[in-house]
Design a protein around this motif. Structure first.
Motif, short mmCIF file in Angstrom:
data_model
loop_
_atom_site.label_atom_id
_atom_site.label_comp_id
_atom_site.label_asym_id
_atom_site.label_seq_id
_atom_site.Cartn_x
_atom_site.Cartn_y
_atom_site.Cartn_z
N LYS A 217 -1.59 -2.07 1.29
CA LYS A 217 -0.66 -1.07 1.83
C LYS A 217 -1.37 -0.37 3.00
O LYS A 217 -2.51 0.04 2.89
CB LYS A 217 -0.29 -0.04 0.76
CG LYS A 217 0.59 -0.60 -0.31
CD LYS A 217 1.01 0.50 -1.26
CE LYS A 217 1.92 -0.05 -2.34
NZ LYS A 217 2.36 1.03 -3.24
N THR A 218 -0.65 -0.22 4.10
CA THR A 218 -1.25 0.41 5.27
C THR A 218 -0.82 1.87 5.40
O THR A 218 -1.12 2.52 6.38
CB THR A 218 -0.88 -0.35 6.56
OG1 THR A 218 0.53 -0.43 6.67
CG2 THR A 218 -1.50 -1.73 6.56
N TYR A 219 -0.12 2.38 4.43
CA TYR A 219 0.27 3.79 4.41
C TYR A 219 -0.31 4.40 3.14
O TYR A 219 0.12 4.15 2.05
CB TYR A 219 1.80 3.94 4.43
CG TYR A 219 2.49 3.23 3.28
CD1 TYR A 219 2.79 3.93 2.11
CD2 TYR A 219 2.79 1.89 3.34
CE1 TYR A 219 3.39 3.29 1.04
CE2 TYR A 219 3.40 1.24 2.28
CZ TYR A 219 3.70 1.94 1.14
OH TYR A 219 4.28 1.31 0.08
N GLY A 220 -1.35 5.17 3.28
CA GLY A 220 -1.96 5.83 2.13
C GLY A 220 -2.54 4.87 1.12
O GLY A 220 -2.65 5.20 -0.04
N GLY A 221 -2.94 3.67 1.55
CA GLY A 221 -3.40 2.68 0.61
C GLY A 221 -4.89 2.49 0.51
O GLY A 221 -5.37 1.72 -0.31
N ILE A 222 -5.67 3.20 1.32
CA ILE A 222 -7.12 3.04 1.29
C ILE A 222 -7.73 4.05 0.31
O ILE A 222 -7.31 5.20 0.25
CB ILE A 222 -7.73 3.18 2.70
CG1 ILE A 222 -9.17 2.71 2.73
CG2 ILE A 222 -7.59 4.59 3.22
CD1 ILE A 222 -9.74 2.58 4.12
N VAL A 223 -8.69 3.58 -0.46
CA VAL A 223 -9.38 4.43 -1.42
C VAL A 223 -10.86 4.40 -1.08
O VAL A 223 -11.46 3.33 -1.01
CB VAL A 223 -9.16 3.93 -2.87
CG1 VAL A 223 -9.90 4.80 -3.86
CG2 VAL A 223 -7.67 3.85 -3.20
N SER A 224 -11.43 5.58 -0.86
CA SER A 224 -12.84 5.63 -0.47
C SER A 224 -13.42 7.00 -0.81
O SER A 224 -12.75 7.84 -1.40
CB SER A 224 -12.96 5.36 1.03
OG SER A 224 -14.32 5.25 1.38
N THR A 225 -14.65 7.21 -0.38
CA THR A 225 -15.31 8.49 -0.60
C THR A 225 -14.91 9.47 0.50
O THR A 225 -14.52 9.07 1.61
CB THR A 225 -16.84 8.33 -0.57
OG1 THR A 225 -17.24 7.90 0.73
CG2 THR A 225 -17.32 7.33 -1.62
#
Length: 161
Positions: free
Chosen positions: A42-50
């Motif tokens: 997902k390119t809308y709010g789909g990245i999870v990181s620190t």
């Protein structure tokens, strides 16, 4: 458009090559996928990181596309993501935007209230990892929490000076 930018690469591979590696991010990001069957990031709010690694993206925004002297986003990319289109007042191409005391700021927003706010005038990046958010009343509004976080960050900076 996405196919023109990515070619045969996945979103994750593109982000790794263009952002994560050049920014010296400390941890691998994870992506929320559309489904087990298709496995599209997902390119809308789909990245999870620190918070630290996401904040690096905010610093690139504050520094007109540069990171440690290296151009990560071109001048035209920066203009595109920081210019409000004719038909919207709070969303640019890829970034939300607002004004605090008449000074522009930009932010990335996650699905559960995560924020990375870039406030170039003050050189601030405010990153919040969260589980809840204050909902917008109208799509044309800025996320209500952004104003509160900017106000608090400026108060803390004033105390330190």
């Amino acid at each position: 458009l996405l196919d023109r930018v990515l070619g045969e690469k996945s979103v994750a591979t593109y982000m790794q090559e263009k952002f994560w590696t050049p920014l010296g991010c400390e941890f691998n990001a994870k992506w929320i996928l559309d489904s087990e069957e298709h496995q599209n990031e997902k390119t809308y709010g789909g990245i999870v990181s620190t918070a630290r690694d996401i904040s690096r993206l905010g610093l690139v925004i504050n520094n007109n596309g540069f990171w440690n002297g290296q151009q990560i986003l071109s001048r035209s990319d920066m203009e595109l993501i920081t210019t409000t289109p004719y038909n919207n007042t709070t969303y640019n191409y890829g970034l939300w935007t607002g004004k605090y005391n008449n000074d522009p700021y930009y932010y990335q927003a996650g699905l559960k209230g995560q924020l990375c706010i870039s406030f170039p005038k003050h050189g601030l990046v405010i990153t919040r990892l969260g589980h809840n958010t204050t909902k917008k009343i109208d799509l044309e509004d800025v996320a209500p929490d952004t104003q509160l976080y900017i106000k608090e960050a400026l108060r803390i900076v004033d105390q330190l000076n």
